[in-house]
Design an enzyme around this catalytic site. Structure first.
Site, PDB file in Angstrom:
ATOM      1  N   ASP A  10      17.771   7.777  15.910  1.00  0.00           N
ATOM      2  CA  ASP A  10      18.948   8.144  16.693  1.00  0.00           C
ATOM      3  C   ASP A  10      18.780   9.516  17.334  1.00  0.00           C
ATOM      4  O   ASP A  10      17.849  10.263  17.026  1.00  0.00           O
ATOM      5  CB  ASP A  10      20.222   8.098  15.823  1.00  0.00           C
ATOM      6  CG  ASP A  10      20.001   8.671  14.430  1.00  0.00           C
ATOM      7  OD1 ASP A  10      19.044   9.437  14.237  1.00  0.00           O
ATOM      8  OD2 ASP A  10      20.799   8.355  13.538  1.00  0.00           O
TER       9      ASP A  10
ATOM     10  N   ASN B   7      29.526   7.810   4.396  1.00  0.00           N
ATOM     11  CA  ASN B   7      30.355   6.645   4.723  1.00  0.00           C
ATOM     12  C   ASN B   7      29.515   5.363   4.778  1.00  0.00           C
ATOM     13  O   ASN B   7      29.996   4.326   5.204  1.00  0.00           O
ATOM     14  CB  ASN B   7      31.079   6.860   6.054  1.00  0.00           C
ATOM     15  CG  ASN B   7      30.123   6.992   7.235  1.00  0.00           C
ATOM     16  OD1 ASN B   7      28.908   6.901   7.068  1.00  0.00           O
ATOM     17  ND2 ASN B   7      30.660   7.180   8.421  1.00  0.00           N
TER      18      ASN B   7
ATOM     19  N   HIS C 231      26.737   4.923   6.605  1.00  0.00           N
ATOM     20  CA  HIS C 231      26.018   4.636   7.858  1.00  0.00           C
ATOM     21  C   HIS C 231      24.504   4.719   7.660  1.00  0.00           C
ATOM     22  O   HIS C 231      24.012   5.448   6.811  1.00  0.00           O
ATOM     23  CB  HIS C 231      26.504   5.517   9.020  1.00  0.00           C
ATOM     24  CG  HIS C 231      26.099   6.954   8.985  1.00  0.00           C
ATOM     25  ND1 HIS C 231      26.830   7.950   9.600  1.00  0.00           N
ATOM     26  CD2 HIS C 231      25.033   7.587   8.435  1.00  0.00           C
ATOM     27  CE1 HIS C 231      26.217   9.105   9.433  1.00  0.00           C
ATOM     28  NE2 HIS C 231      25.137   8.915   8.725  1.00  0.00           N
TER      29      HIS C 231
ATOM     30  N   GLU D 217      27.966   3.289  12.298  1.00  0.00           N
ATOM     31  CA  GLU D 217      29.106   3.684  11.474  1.00  0.00           C
ATOM     32  C   GLU D 217      29.787   2.433  10.905  1.00  0.00           C
ATOM     33  O   GLU D 217      29.515   1.315  11.355  1.00  0.00           O
ATOM     34  CB  GLU D 217      30.093   4.488  12.330  1.00  0.00           C
ATOM     35  CG  GLU D 217      29.494   5.744  12.990  1.00  0.00           C
ATOM     36  CD  GLU D 217      29.226   6.902  12.022  1.00  0.00           C
ATOM     37  OE1 GLU D 217      29.125   6.672  10.798  1.00  0.00           O
ATOM     38  OE2 GLU D 217      29.098   8.045  12.494  1.00  0.00           O
TER      39      GLU D 217
END
Ligand code: F6R
Length: 237
Positions: A67, A132, A134, A139
């Site tokens: 990313d 979280n 990811h 996400e």
């Protein structure tokens, strides 16, 4: 899925660097998928030392990063290209022309997946995990069939990553990321997690149900995943 629990971050980094080094020695022309963030920094450092000692060569290796933030120049010190250069590429003998980032393909992100496929696919993918759940910047709620694309960062991700910026307002709100299906196509995956703030998500991701709400849980369906934890990240298991 194989899970290693190491005594501390140093041992975690050694385990990960050892696996990658063996892999690259056996497959010098391999395609690596790479992550940024705090988790792999120690591993990159050890691989850099192995290169310095002449124990390994990345001359014929190709890399695809997971990313990249959108809206930051590559020379911006918070960009992932800058991170990779500083923490890894400058320490090894890789040809920088063989290092790729999804943001360079904007807005034709399907070309990133195509480029990976043309290169024979990712042989070994390194991942971290967000609090979280990811992976990359996929996400919670990301489709398991998603490919490389532009995404909005979750509030929790913006808060977590603010530590690298002067102020939270400077954290980009969007990023380009490999999709979940892009990641799942990698032949082998290594996920690294350390510290007690990862303890809950590690339990949910690998011992809870496979759900879109915890993107990393999809890795339970992959046939070759190695998870490397330190004691703190494993303390909820
Ligand atoms: C980084 C990435 C992210 C991180 C994750 C964990 O390229 O894709 O998914 O792996 O946010 O970050 P750290 O390692 O900083 O806890």
């Amino acid at each position: 899925m194989k899970i290693y629990t190491e005594k501390d971050y140093g041992a975690l980094s050694e385990r990960a660097a050892g696996i990658i080094a063996d892999f690259v020695k056996k497959n010098p022309k391999c395609v690596l998928g790479l992550a940024t963030g705090s988790s792999p920094v120690g591993m990159y450092d050890l691989l850099g030392k192995m290169r310095e000692e002449g124990k390994i060569s990345f001359e014929n290796t190709t890399t695809f990063n997971l990313d990249e933030y959108l809206g930051l120049a590559p020379e911006n010190q918070q960009s992932y290209r800058f991170f990779m250069k500083k923490n890894f590429f400058d320490k090894i003998n890789i040809d920088i022309k063989n290092t790729f980032f999804p943001s360079d393909f904007a807005p034709n992100y399907e070309d990133y997946d195509r480029k990976i496929e043309e290169g024979g696919g990712i042989d070994l993918q390194v991942l971290g995990i967000g609090r979280n759940g990811h992976i990359g910047f996929n996400e919670p709620g990301s489709d398991f069939l998603s490919k490389t694309r532009e995404v909005k960062l979750a509030e929790t991700t913006i808060k977590d990553n603010a530590r690298f910026f002067d102020k939270i307002e400077d954290v980009p709100k969007t990023a380009a990321t490999m999709g979940i299906s892009t990641i799942m196509k990698a032949k082998k995956i290594i996920l690294l997690a350390n510290g007690k703030n990862k303890k809950e998500i590690i339990k949910k991701a690998f011992f809870g149900p496979v759900t879109l709400e915890v993107p990393a849980s999809v890795l339970q369906r992959h046939k070759d995943v190695i998870v490397i934890l330190d004691k703190e990240a494993a303390s909820g298991l």
